[in-house]
Design a protein around this motif. Structure first.
Motif, PDB file in Angstrom:
ATOM      1  N   LEU A   1      44.240  48.853  35.702  1.00 52.45           N
ATOM      2  CA  LEU A   1      44.166  48.020  36.899  1.00 52.45           C
ATOM      3  C   LEU A   1      45.573  47.875  37.431  1.00 52.45           C
ATOM      4  CD1 LEU A   1      42.517  46.069  38.792  1.00 52.45           C
ATOM      5  CD2 LEU A   1      43.243  44.222  37.254  1.00 52.45           C
ATOM      6  N   ILE A   2      45.771  48.156  38.708  1.00 51.07           N
ATOM      7  CA  ILE A   2      47.027  47.825  39.370  1.00 51.07           C
ATOM      8  C   ILE A   2      46.937  46.381  39.832  1.00 51.07           C
ATOM      9  CG2 ILE A   2      48.472  48.234  41.395  1.00 51.07           C
ATOM     10  CD1 ILE A   2      47.476  51.151  41.353  1.00 51.07           C
ATOM     11  N   ILE A   3      47.915  45.567  39.441  1.00 53.59           N
ATOM     12  CA  ILE A   3      48.058  44.229  40.020  1.00 53.59           C
ATOM     13  C   ILE A   3      49.223  44.330  40.997  1.00 53.59           C
ATOM     14  CG2 ILE A   3      48.394  41.772  39.603  1.00 53.59           C
ATOM     15  CD1 ILE A   3      47.509  42.301  36.691  1.00 53.59           C
ATOM     16  N   SER A   4      48.957  44.094  42.254  1.00 53.18           N
ATOM     17  CA  SER A   4      49.967  44.339  43.281  1.00 53.18           C
ATOM     18  C   SER A   4      51.129  43.367  43.166  1.00 53.18           C
ATOM     19  CB  SER A   4      49.345  44.199  44.675  1.00 53.18           C
ATOM     20  OG  SER A   4      49.303  42.828  45.078  1.00 53.18           O
ATOM     21  N   GLU A   5      52.179  43.699  43.900  1.00 54.12           N
ATOM     22  CA  GLU A   5      53.289  42.776  44.069  1.00 54.12           C
ATOM     23  C   GLU A   5      52.791  41.452  44.646  1.00 54.12           C
ATOM     24  OE1 GLU A   5      55.602  44.679  47.492  1.00 54.12           O
ATOM     25  OE2 GLU A   5      53.861  45.952  47.121  1.00 54.12           O
ATOM     26  N   GLY A   6      53.510  40.379  44.385  1.00 53.79           N
ATOM     27  CA  GLY A   6      53.141  39.079  44.916  1.00 53.79           C
ATOM     28  C   GLY A   6      53.079  39.107  46.429  1.00 53.79           C
ATOM     29  N   SER A   7      51.975  38.612  46.991  1.00 57.33           N
ATOM     30  CA  SER A   7      51.695  38.733  48.418  1.00 57.33           C
ATOM     31  C   SER A   7      51.307  37.372  48.968  1.00 57.33           C
ATOM     32  CB  SER A   7      50.575  39.749  48.628  1.00 57.33           C
ATOM     33  OG  SER A   7      50.913  40.992  48.007  1.00 57.33           O
ATOM     34  N   GLN A   8      51.990  36.944  50.015  1.00 56.42           N
ATOM     35  CA  GLN A   8      51.842  35.565  50.487  1.00 56.42           C
ATOM     36  C   GLN A   8      50.516  35.345  51.208  1.00 56.42           C
ATOM     37  OE1 GLN A   8      54.617  37.416  51.140  1.00 56.42           O
ATOM     38  NE2 GLN A   8      54.719  37.836  53.330  1.00 56.42           N
ATOM     39  N   PRO A   9      49.843  34.226  50.897  1.00 56.56           N
ATOM     40  CA  PRO A   9      48.586  33.878  51.580  1.00 56.56           C
ATOM     41  C   PRO A   9      48.802  33.147  52.897  1.00 56.56           C
ATOM     42  CG  PRO A   9      49.011  32.290  49.853  1.00 56.56           C
ATOM     43  CD  PRO A   9      50.115  33.303  49.774  1.00 56.56           C
TER      44      PRO A   9
ATOM     45  N   LYS B   1      41.774  51.239  40.328  1.00 52.67           N
ATOM     46  CA  LYS B   1      41.362  49.886  40.704  1.00 52.67           C
ATOM     47  C   LYS B   1      42.614  49.066  41.004  1.00 52.67           C
ATOM     48  CE  LYS B   1      36.934  50.481  39.963  1.00 52.67           C
ATOM     49  NZ  LYS B   1      36.241  49.901  38.812  1.00 52.67           N
ATOM     50  N   ILE B   2      42.504  48.163  41.980  1.00 49.72           N
ATOM     51  CA  ILE B   2      43.662  47.355  42.365  1.00 49.72           C
ATOM     52  C   ILE B   2      43.246  45.933  42.700  1.00 49.72           C
ATOM     53  CG2 ILE B   2      43.515  48.233  44.750  1.00 49.72           C
ATOM     54  CD1 ILE B   2      46.611  47.846  44.883  1.00 49.72           C
ATOM     55  N   ALA B   3      44.044  44.984  42.212  1.00 51.83           N
ATOM     56  CA  ALA B   3      43.908  43.574  42.569  1.00 51.83           C
ATOM     57  C   ALA B   3      45.176  43.158  43.308  1.00 51.83           C
ATOM     58  CB  ALA B   3      43.718  42.708  41.329  1.00 51.83           C
ATOM     59  N   VAL B   4      45.030  42.307  44.305  1.00 54.21           N
ATOM     60  CA  VAL B   4      46.185  41.769  45.021  1.00 54.21           C
ATOM     61  C   VAL B   4      46.591  40.447  44.371  1.00 54.21           C
ATOM     62  CG1 VAL B   4      46.976  40.735  47.182  1.00 54.21           C
ATOM     63  CG2 VAL B   4      45.713  42.878  47.224  1.00 54.21           C
ATOM     64  N   GLN B   5      47.868  40.342  44.027  1.00 55.81           N
ATOM     65  CA  GLN B   5      48.360  39.068  43.500  1.00 55.81           C
ATOM     66  C   GLN B   5      48.715  38.151  44.668  1.00 55.81           C
ATOM     67  OE1 GLN B   5      52.343  38.179  41.858  1.00 55.81           O
ATOM     68  NE2 GLN B   5      51.301  37.890  39.901  1.00 55.81           N
ATOM     69  N   LEU B   6      48.088  36.991  44.711  1.00 56.95           N
ATOM     70  CA  LEU B   6      48.342  36.011  45.760  1.00 56.95           C
ATOM     71  C   LEU B   6      49.439  35.068  45.282  1.00 56.95           C
ATOM     72  CD1 LEU B   6      44.694  35.205  46.902  1.00 56.95           C
ATOM     73  CD2 LEU B   6      46.304  36.899  47.837  1.00 56.95           C
ATOM     74  N   MET B   7      50.580  35.132  45.954  1.00 53.96           N
ATOM     75  CA  MET B   7      51.770  34.392  45.530  1.00 53.96           C
ATOM     76  C   MET B   7      52.302  33.538  46.669  1.00 53.96           C
ATOM     77  SD  MET B   7      55.417  35.884  44.160  1.00 53.96           S
ATOM     78  CE  MET B   7      56.524  35.674  45.555  1.00 53.96           C
ATOM     79  N   HIS B   8      52.136  32.246  46.555  1.00 54.61           N
ATOM     80  CA  HIS B   8      52.784  31.293  47.459  1.00 54.61           C
ATOM     81  C   HIS B   8      54.080  30.887  46.769  1.00 54.61           C
ATOM     82  CE1 HIS B   8      53.689  27.862  49.909  1.00 54.61           C
ATOM     83  NE2 HIS B   8      52.533  27.879  50.557  1.00 54.61           N
ATOM     84  N   ALA B   9      55.221  31.187  47.416  1.00 47.87           N
ATOM     85  CA  ALA B   9      56.512  30.983  46.753  1.00 47.87           C
ATOM     86  C   ALA B   9      56.906  29.519  46.655  1.00 47.87           C
ATOM     87  CB  ALA B   9      57.598  31.768  47.489  1.00 47.87           C
ATOM     88  N   GLY B  10      56.329  28.657  47.492  1.00 44.75           N
ATOM     89  CA  GLY B  10      56.707  27.252  47.421  1.00 44.75           C
ATOM     90  C   GLY B  10      58.178  27.056  47.733  1.00 44.75           C
TER      91      GLY B  10
ATOM     92  N   ILE C   1      39.842  45.782  48.479  1.00 39.69           N
ATOM     93  CA  ILE C   1      40.552  45.480  47.227  1.00 39.69           C
ATOM     94  C   ILE C   1      39.543  44.967  46.203  1.00 39.69           C
ATOM     95  CG2 ILE C   1      42.280  43.947  46.212  1.00 39.69           C
ATOM     96  CD1 ILE C   1      43.546  46.149  47.898  1.00 39.69           C
ATOM     97  N   ASP C   2      39.755  45.308  44.927  1.00 41.65           N
ATOM     98  CA  ASP C   2      38.765  45.008  43.881  1.00 41.65           C
ATOM     99  C   ASP C   2      38.756  43.559  43.419  1.00 41.65           C
ATOM    100  OD1 ASP C   2      37.714  47.809  43.320  1.00 41.65           O
ATOM    101  OD2 ASP C   2      39.864  48.117  43.100  1.00 41.65           O
ATOM    102  N   GLY C   3      39.861  42.845  43.589  1.00 41.20           N
ATOM    103  CA  GLY C   3      39.927  41.452  43.170  1.00 41.20           C
ATOM    104  C   GLY C   3      41.287  40.880  43.494  1.00 41.20           C
ATOM    105  N   VAL C   4      41.522  39.637  43.097  1.00 46.19           N
ATOM    106  CA  VAL C   4      42.817  39.000  43.324  1.00 46.19           C
ATOM    107  C   VAL C   4      43.289  38.332  42.032  1.00 46.19           C
ATOM    108  CG1 VAL C   4      42.326  38.592  45.769  1.00 46.19           C
ATOM    109  CG2 VAL C   4      41.921  36.756  44.099  1.00 46.19           C
ATOM    110  N   GLU C   5      44.603  38.192  41.949  1.00 45.53           N
ATOM    111  CA  GLU C   5      45.211  37.430  40.861  1.00 45.53           C
ATOM    112  C   GLU C   5      45.994  36.273  41.469  1.00 45.53           C
ATOM    113  OE1 GLU C   5      47.251  39.103  37.187  1.00 45.53           O
ATOM    114  OE2 GLU C   5      49.013  38.379  38.290  1.00 45.53           O
TER     115      GLU C   5
ATOM    116  N   ASP D   1      34.166  36.313  39.226  1.00 41.83           N
ATOM    117  CA  ASP D   1      34.332  37.539  38.449  1.00 41.83           C
ATOM    118  C   ASP D   1      35.293  38.529  39.092  1.00 41.83           C
ATOM    119  OD1 ASP D   1      32.670  38.198  40.558  1.00 41.83           O
ATOM    120  OD2 ASP D   1      31.135  39.179  39.335  1.00 41.83           O
ATOM    121  N   ARG D   2      35.835  38.178  40.277  1.00 40.28           N
ATOM    122  CA  ARG D   2      36.863  39.006  40.910  1.00 40.28           C
ATOM    123  C   ARG D   2      38.222  38.305  40.948  1.00 40.28           C
ATOM    124  NH1 ARG D   2      35.011  43.558  43.247  1.00 40.28           N
ATOM    125  NH2 ARG D   2      32.756  43.719  43.607  1.00 40.28           N
ATOM    126  N   VAL D   3      38.356  37.194  40.226  1.00 37.52           N
ATOM    127  CA  VAL D   3      39.581  36.400  40.269  1.00 37.52           C
ATOM    128  C   VAL D   3      40.211  36.331  38.884  1.00 37.52           C
ATOM    129  CG1 VAL D   3      40.597  34.168  40.851  1.00 37.52           C
ATOM    130  CG2 VAL D   3      38.606  35.002  42.133  1.00 37.52           C
TER     131      VAL D   3
END
Length: 360
Positions: free
Chosen positions: A58-66, A101-110, A174-178, A227-229
């Protein structure tokens, strides 16, 4: 050359993590590379980068801002506009064409941000505590400002941003998110007693400090299915000026997230850290380990950890930067390319899409 892996090596076995069916248990860790367009749109260069690494389980993508205010660094991808969604579709299509397969990592930097990066806005955080140090911006390195404390009535809106980003990711194929609740970014800032000094129901006790993360996870799960998170945590990791004295929050968090039924828990910690065993025992679903932040990944150690049931899968970072076909190289015992650290953050295809594969 090292010894080839046996065909029945635990690293090479398929794994089901919720709705994610992965061909092997060597997953690609999220890696900030700063190659998106200026407006955060994922581009063709990024599609090629991820396509090359589709051999990861599984590829977990770079942190990506929501959201726009969630951006921490220049040229990181977003997941909150139609253009972003179209860009992620190109990436999903490229990875899927190679069987990955790839999941997008959702990253809010705060608070790990700067007005120069977020169109003059003040970064937000659970509490108005300025992090030590400086951050790279479009105008060079700048000292961190003091963030603005999020009001209690703003939090549902932030939760909704995560949920909407997840919907956009899945709509793009995209297959899911982290959810990124590690490494000192917004969700971690709520967990840590050193950065969360709130007096409302989201601060103080471990239960309160875990509350916002649980509610973000619930909103995201409601949006696309639990099941996709997945979620990433890094207990006691000091990156980005995080300080944590009370780690019981992670046992509370794990128990609450288990009730939601997330696909996987992704933990950044050394394999022999006692918290790994505690969290593993409390987590009923797929348990994923990243053993270091800039530490060499040890293939044979990973094989043992999966074989003895300590973990279900592992994530690897730097080695995937330099070796797009890392799983094949590990399987065959082939030599590895060395990463060029000077090209890690920003630039063109040099040090990004030009690392040779074995078949090249």
């Amino acid at each position: 050359m090292t010894r080839p892996l046996a065909a029945d090596s635990p690293l090479l076995q398929p794994l089901t993590a919720g709705a994610l069916q992965t061909a092997n248990r060597v997953w690609m860790a999220p890696l900030t590379r700063n190659r998106a367009d200026a407006d955060g749109t994922p581009n063709d260069l990024q599609a090629e980068y991820y396509r090359q690494r589709a051999g990861a389980g599984l590829i977990i993508s770079e942190g990506s801002q929501p959201s726009a205010v969630g951006q921490g660094y220049p040229s990181t991808p977003g997941v909150h506009t139609d253009a972003h969604e179209a860009g992620w579709k190109r990436i999903a299509d490229a990875v899927h064409a190679e069987g990955g397969k790839i999941a997008v990592q959702l990253m809010h930097a705060g608070r790990i941000s700067h007005p120069d990066t977020i169109a003059g806005q003040t970064p937000v955080a659970p509490s108005a505590i300025r992090p030590a140090g400086a951050v790279f911006t479009v105008n060079g390195e700048q000292e961190f400002p003091t963030p603005r404390e999020l009001a209690t009535d703003e939090l549902p809106g932030v939760m909704a941003e995560f949920a909407d980003a997840a919907r956009r990711a899945v709509a793009a194929g995209i297959d899911g998110v982290e959810l990124h609740a590690a490494n000192g970014y917004l969700l971690h800032q709520f967990l840590a007693d050193g950065t969360n000094q709130r007096t409302d129901s989201y601060g103080g006790s471990p239960e309160n400090r875990a509350r916002f993360i649980v509610e973000v996870a619930k909103a995201t799960a409601d949006a696309i299915g639990a099941d996709r998170v997945g979620i990433r945590i890094s207990p006691a990791h000091p990156f980005n000026d995080i300080s944590e004295d009370d780690l019981s929050v992670y046992e509370v968090l794990t128990g609450r997230l288990a009730e939601i039924g997330l696909a996987y828990l992704h933990v950044l910690a050394e394999a022999d850290d006692p918290i790994v065993g505690k969290l593993r025992a409390a987590w009923p679903n797929t348990f994923v380990l990243n053993t270091g932040f800039g530490v060499e990944s040890d293939r044979d150690q990973f094989e043992r950890l999966i074989a003895d049931g300590t973990v279900d899968a592992v994530t690897v970072g730097r080695k995937f930067i330099a070796n797009p076909d890392l799983v094949q190289r590990w399987a065959e015992g082939a030599d590895l390319n060395e990463p060029d650290e000077a090209t890690f953050y920003g630039g063109d295809g040099k040090g990004y899409t030009d690392y040779p594969a074995l078949s090249a």
